[in-house]
Design a protein around this motif. Sequence first.
Motif, PDB file in Angstrom:
ATOM      1  N   GLY A  47       5.963  11.979   5.818  1.00 47.09           N
ATOM      2  CA  GLY A  47       5.685  12.870   4.938  1.00 47.09           C
ATOM      3  C   GLY A  47       5.598  12.888   3.861  1.00 47.09           C
ATOM      4  O   GLY A  47       5.379  13.978   2.865  1.00 47.09           O
ATOM      5  N   VAL A  48       5.099  11.468   3.591  1.00 46.66           N
ATOM      6  CA  VAL A  48       4.560  11.191   2.224  1.00 46.66           C
ATOM      7  C   VAL A  48       3.099  11.406   2.408  1.00 46.66           C
ATOM      8  O   VAL A  48       2.141  11.417   2.894  1.00 46.66           O
ATOM      9  CB  VAL A  48       4.274  10.071   1.828  1.00 46.66           C
ATOM     10  CG1 VAL A  48       3.700   9.312   0.444  1.00 46.66           C
ATOM     11  CG2 VAL A  48       6.107   9.441   1.322  1.00 46.66           C
ATOM     12  N   PRO A  49       2.148  12.174   1.553  1.00 45.26           N
ATOM     13  CA  PRO A  49       0.823  12.909   1.449  1.00 45.26           C
ATOM     14  C   PRO A  49      -0.068  11.156   1.484  1.00 45.26           C
ATOM     15  O   PRO A  49       0.215  10.741   0.503  1.00 45.26           O
ATOM     16  CB  PRO A  49       0.136  13.270   0.385  1.00 45.26           C
ATOM     17  CG  PRO A  49       1.974  13.507  -0.415  1.00 45.26           C
ATOM     18  CD  PRO A  49       2.160  13.103   0.280  1.00 45.26           C
ATOM     19  N   ALA A 106       4.840   4.979  -5.280  1.00 44.86           N
ATOM     20  CA  ALA A 106       4.758   4.803  -7.316  1.00 44.86           C
ATOM     21  C   ALA A 106       3.394   5.987  -7.828  1.00 44.86           C
ATOM     22  O   ALA A 106       3.573   6.589  -8.780  1.00 44.86           O
ATOM     23  CB  ALA A 106       3.697   3.621  -7.638  1.00 44.86           C
ATOM     24  N   GLU A 107       2.097   6.667  -7.339  1.00 47.77           N
ATOM     25  CA  GLU A 107       1.888   7.882  -7.796  1.00 47.77           C
ATOM     26  C   GLU A 107       2.784   8.669  -7.896  1.00 47.77           C
ATOM     27  O   GLU A 107       2.117   9.737  -8.313  1.00 47.77           O
ATOM     28  CB  GLU A 107       0.323   7.681  -6.980  1.00 47.77           C
ATOM     29  CG  GLU A 107      -0.359   6.491  -6.997  1.00 47.77           C
ATOM     30  CD  GLU A 107      -1.644   6.734  -5.785  1.00 47.77           C
ATOM     31  OE1 GLU A 107      -1.138   7.369  -5.262  1.00 47.77           O
ATOM     32  OE2 GLU A 107      -2.529   6.184  -5.941  1.00 47.77           O
ATOM     33  N   ARG A 142       0.687  -1.303  -0.145  1.00 45.45           N
ATOM     34  CA  ARG A 142       0.155   0.013  -0.232  1.00 45.45           C
ATOM     35  C   ARG A 142       0.722   1.086  -0.209  1.00 45.45           C
ATOM     36  O   ARG A 142       0.196   2.129  -0.886  1.00 45.45           O
ATOM     37  CB  ARG A 142      -0.635  -0.023   1.630  1.00 45.45           C
ATOM     38  CG  ARG A 142      -1.887  -1.296   0.777  1.00 45.45           C
ATOM     39  CD  ARG A 142      -3.066  -1.312   2.209  1.00 45.45           C
ATOM     40  NE  ARG A 142      -4.160  -2.135   2.136  1.00 45.45           N
ATOM     41  CZ  ARG A 142      -5.348  -2.357   1.868  1.00 45.45           C
ATOM     42  NH1 ARG A 142      -5.187  -1.298   0.938  1.00 45.45           N
ATOM     43  NH2 ARG A 142      -6.529  -3.187   1.815  1.00 45.45           N
ATOM     44  N   VAL A 143       1.533   1.143   0.880  1.00 51.63           N
ATOM     45  CA  VAL A 143       2.724   2.864   0.967  1.00 51.63           C
ATOM     46  C   VAL A 143       3.445   2.452  -0.156  1.00 51.63           C
ATOM     47  O   VAL A 143       3.384   3.875  -1.365  1.00 51.63           O
ATOM     48  CB  VAL A 143       3.768   2.094   2.215  1.00 51.63           C
ATOM     49  CG1 VAL A 143       4.523   3.677   1.922  1.00 51.63           C
ATOM     50  CG2 VAL A 143       3.228   2.481   3.352  1.00 51.63           C
ATOM     51  N   ALA A 144       3.948   1.593  -1.329  1.00 54.08           N
ATOM     52  CA  ALA A 144       4.567   1.627  -2.458  1.00 54.08           C
ATOM     53  C   ALA A 144       3.709   1.721  -3.447  1.00 54.08           C
ATOM     54  O   ALA A 144       3.912   2.364  -4.105  1.00 54.08           O
ATOM     55  CB  ALA A 144       4.756   0.001  -3.162  1.00 54.08           C
ATOM     56  N   GLU A 145       1.945   1.395  -3.275  1.00 53.17           N
ATOM     57  CA  GLU A 145       1.420   2.416  -4.341  1.00 53.17           C
ATOM     58  C   GLU A 145       1.179   3.400  -4.684  1.00 53.17           C
ATOM     59  O   GLU A 145       1.620   4.647  -5.397  1.00 53.17           O
ATOM     60  CB  GLU A 145       0.094   1.316  -3.735  1.00 53.17           C
ATOM     61  CG  GLU A 145      -0.510  -0.065  -4.360  1.00 53.17           C
ATOM     62  CD  GLU A 145      -1.288  -0.615  -3.780  1.00 53.17           C
ATOM     63  OE1 GLU A 145      -2.331   0.040  -3.360  1.00 53.17           O
ATOM     64  OE2 GLU A 145      -1.272  -1.854  -3.730  1.00 53.17           O
ATOM     65  N   ARG A 146       1.530   4.267  -3.162  1.00 52.13           N
ATOM     66  CA  ARG A 146       1.518   5.878  -3.127  1.00 52.13           C
ATOM     67  C   ARG A 146       2.155   6.466  -3.470  1.00 52.13           C
ATOM     68  O   ARG A 146       2.307   7.239  -4.347  1.00 52.13           O
ATOM     69  CB  ARG A 146       1.169   5.711  -1.534  1.00 52.13           C
ATOM     70  CG  ARG A 146       1.136   7.831  -1.395  1.00 52.13           C
ATOM     71  CD  ARG A 146      -0.518   8.102  -2.438  1.00 52.13           C
ATOM     72  NE  ARG A 146      -0.056   9.197  -1.545  1.00 52.13           N
ATOM     73  CZ  ARG A 146      -0.734  10.468  -2.964  1.00 52.13           C
ATOM     74  NH1 ARG A 146      -0.613   9.966  -3.738  1.00 52.13           N
ATOM     75  NH2 ARG A 146      -0.923  11.559  -2.559  1.00 52.13           N
ATOM     76  N   TYR A 177       6.110  -0.622 -10.200  1.00 54.97           N
ATOM     77  CA  TYR A 177       5.290  -0.970  -9.382  1.00 54.97           C
ATOM     78  C   TYR A 177       4.424   0.137 -10.288  1.00 54.97           C
ATOM     79  O   TYR A 177       4.205   0.934  -9.971  1.00 54.97           O
ATOM     80  CB  TYR A 177       5.246  -0.692  -8.038  1.00 54.97           C
ATOM     81  CG  TYR A 177       4.801  -1.600  -7.228  1.00 54.97           C
ATOM     82  CD1 TYR A 177       4.260  -2.750  -7.345  1.00 54.97           C
ATOM     83  CD2 TYR A 177       3.706  -0.157  -6.332  1.00 54.97           C
ATOM     84  CE1 TYR A 177       3.164  -3.414  -6.460  1.00 54.97           C
ATOM     85  CE2 TYR A 177       2.684  -1.018  -5.856  1.00 54.97           C
ATOM     86  CZ  TYR A 177       2.722  -2.342  -5.892  1.00 54.97           C
ATOM     87  OH  TYR A 177       1.366  -2.857  -5.168  1.00 54.97           O
ATOM     88  N   ALA A 178       2.862  -0.457 -10.716  1.00 50.26           N
ATOM     89  CA  ALA A 178       2.043   0.140 -10.982  1.00 50.26           C
ATOM     90  C   ALA A 178       0.997  -0.576 -10.048  1.00 50.26           C
ATOM     91  O   ALA A 178       0.372  -1.663 -10.121  1.00 50.26           O
ATOM     92  CB  ALA A 178       1.894  -0.913 -12.442  1.00 50.26           C
TER      93      ALA A 178
END
Length: 253
Positions: A191-193, A39-40, A33-37, A252-253
């Motif tokens: 500190g990642v939104p 990657a965005e 889930r963190v990786a998904e964010r 990672y998509a």
Amino acid sequence: MRAYGSYVALGDSFTEGLNDPGRDGHYRGWADRVAERLAELEPGFRYANLAVRGKLLDQIVEHQVPAAIELKPDLVSFCAGGNDLLRPGTDPDRMAKTFARAVRDLRGTGADVVLFTGVDPRDMPLMRRFRGRFAVFYLHVRSIADLYGCHVVDQWSMQPIRDWRAWSEDRLHMNDVGHRLVAAKVCEVLGVPSQDQWRHTWPARDRVGRAVKLREDRLWLREHFLPWVGRRLTGRSSGDAVDPKRPDLKPYA
């Protein structure tokens, strides 16, 4: 906020993602889930997850840490020791020395490193008898983080994940809700939104009758606790035949 172009997750079942169902027979979990964010937010972002359920601290340090160093990521999450702390005779001070050496090596690559304390086990029937041992080890983790300049995700203070509704039926692994709360906490620490918030207020729950509670406890003993004890007695691990779900740094998509 630092822009992360690559991330490697190290650990055991918690980081592998049990019991948060994902795609293609793999678990999802907070790290995905963190990786998904990430990657965005960063084009070309790459992600590897080397975590395997059931692994002990020494095994993670021996196999996963060198692999992560070889991959040279911008970000590493390192959570290990929970399985050790459940075993008789475990010395949290000795564990801390091994843990510190691994953190030193990971930080030596220039990567940002995220460490974790565990959840306060006082409400968990299997783990609460080891609460003092857990507390000592996680105090070491905080000290090591200060020494080497690491981020810390303090699950001990996360009241929302002490509620049973954040956990799966085995009472040892979080469900999808628990993993989502942890992912939100990790993003906050970095500190990642994030659209999710870890500060969650559960609605009042219905009172569970004693007979229902006893029936649930017996079911848990038969289907989860006794098989776990059997593996400990025979020297087996739930991860013996399991490979890392993402062994290489890939987009990672």
